[in-house]
Write a protein that holds these residues in place. Structure first.
Motif, mmCIF file in Angstrom:
data_model
loop_
_atom_site.group_PDB
_atom_site.id
_atom_site.type_symbol
_atom_site.label_atom_id
_atom_site.label_comp_id
_atom_site.label_asym_id
_atom_site.label_seq_id
_atom_site.Cartn_x
_atom_site.Cartn_y
_atom_site.Cartn_z
ATOM 1 N N MET A 1 0.853 -1.165 0.000
ATOM 2 C CA MET A 1 0.000 0.000 0.000
ATOM 3 C C MET A 1 0.893 1.220 0.000
ATOM 4 O O MET A 1 1.893 1.278 0.687
ATOM 5 N N ARG A 13 -8.506 3.061 -6.273
ATOM 6 C CA ARG A 13 -7.816 1.783 -6.075
ATOM 7 C C ARG A 13 -7.407 1.605 -4.615
ATOM 8 O O ARG A 13 -7.552 0.529 -4.039
ATOM 9 N N ASP A 14 -6.881 2.658 -3.987
ATOM 10 C CA ASP A 14 -6.488 2.591 -2.582
ATOM 11 C C ASP A 14 -7.694 2.315 -1.687
ATOM 12 O O ASP A 14 -7.610 1.513 -0.747
ATOM 13 N N ALA A 16 -10.519 0.859 -2.596
ATOM 14 C CA ALA A 16 -11.003 -0.499 -2.866
ATOM 15 C C ALA A 16 -10.128 -1.530 -2.174
ATOM 16 O O ALA A 16 -10.631 -2.503 -1.603
ATOM 17 N N ARG A 17 -8.813 -1.323 -2.192
ATOM 18 C CA ARG A 17 -7.908 -2.257 -1.520
ATOM 19 C C ARG A 17 -8.154 -2.249 -0.023
ATOM 20 O O ARG A 17 -8.173 -3.304 0.623
ATOM 21 N N GLN A 18 -8.322 -1.084 0.570
ATOM 22 C CA GLN A 18 -8.564 -0.999 2.007
ATOM 23 C C GLN A 18 -9.896 -1.648 2.368
ATOM 24 O O GLN A 18 -9.993 -2.339 3.382
ATOM 25 N N ASP A 19 -10.909 -1.461 1.545
ATOM 26 C CA ASP A 19 -12.199 -2.124 1.778
ATOM 27 C C ASP A 19 -12.054 -3.638 1.707
ATOM 28 O O ASP A 19 -12.642 -4.370 2.499
ATOM 29 N N TRP A 20 -11.269 -4.120 0.752
ATOM 30 C CA TRP A 20 -11.049 -5.548 0.593
ATOM 31 C C TRP A 20 -10.345 -6.124 1.816
ATOM 32 O O TRP A 20 -10.729 -7.169 2.333
ATOM 33 N N ILE A 21 -9.321 -5.428 2.316
ATOM 34 C CA ILE A 21 -8.599 -5.878 3.511
ATOM 35 C C ILE A 21 -9.528 -5.882 4.721
ATOM 36 O O ILE A 21 -9.509 -6.815 5.530
ATOM 37 N N HIS A 53 -2.514 -8.461 9.116
ATOM 38 C CA HIS A 53 -3.342 -7.265 8.955
ATOM 39 C C HIS A 53 -4.144 -6.901 10.199
ATOM 40 O O HIS A 53 -5.052 -6.069 10.102
#
Length: 87
Positions: A1, A13-14, A16-21, A53
């Motif tokens: 990240m 994108r950032d 979406a990645r944080q939501d996925w994590i 995480h």
């Protein structure tokens, strides 16, 4: 990240990645909370997610300790001893 910089707005994108994590962390916590009804493989996977995480040090440490307990429970996962009885 990527490191958020004061002059850079978070991209889609950032976010979406944080939501996925966040979603994976939530699922891992649910598996750990109901450990008796899940396979060792799934519990091990959830622990690995929380070790990497987890939000707090305590959460990461508890997941790491549970991994140690699972490894002790399933000795077949350890390397086979050599002829002299050492691993």
């Amino acid at each position: 990240m990527s490191i958020p910089l004061p002059f850079r707005k978070p991209s889609a994108r950032d976010r979406a990645r944080q939501d996925w994590i966040e979603e994976r962390r939530r699922e891992a916590r649910m598996v750990i909370a109901d450990v008796a009804h899940h396979s060792d493989y799934l519990v091990r996977l959830a622990c690995n997610v929380l070790v990497q995480h987890g939000e707090t040090f305590e959460e990461r440490e508890d997941a790491r300790i549970l991994l140690v307990v699972l490894d002790a429970k399933t000795p077949g996962r350890l390397p086979a001893p050599d002829r002299e009885g050492r691993s």
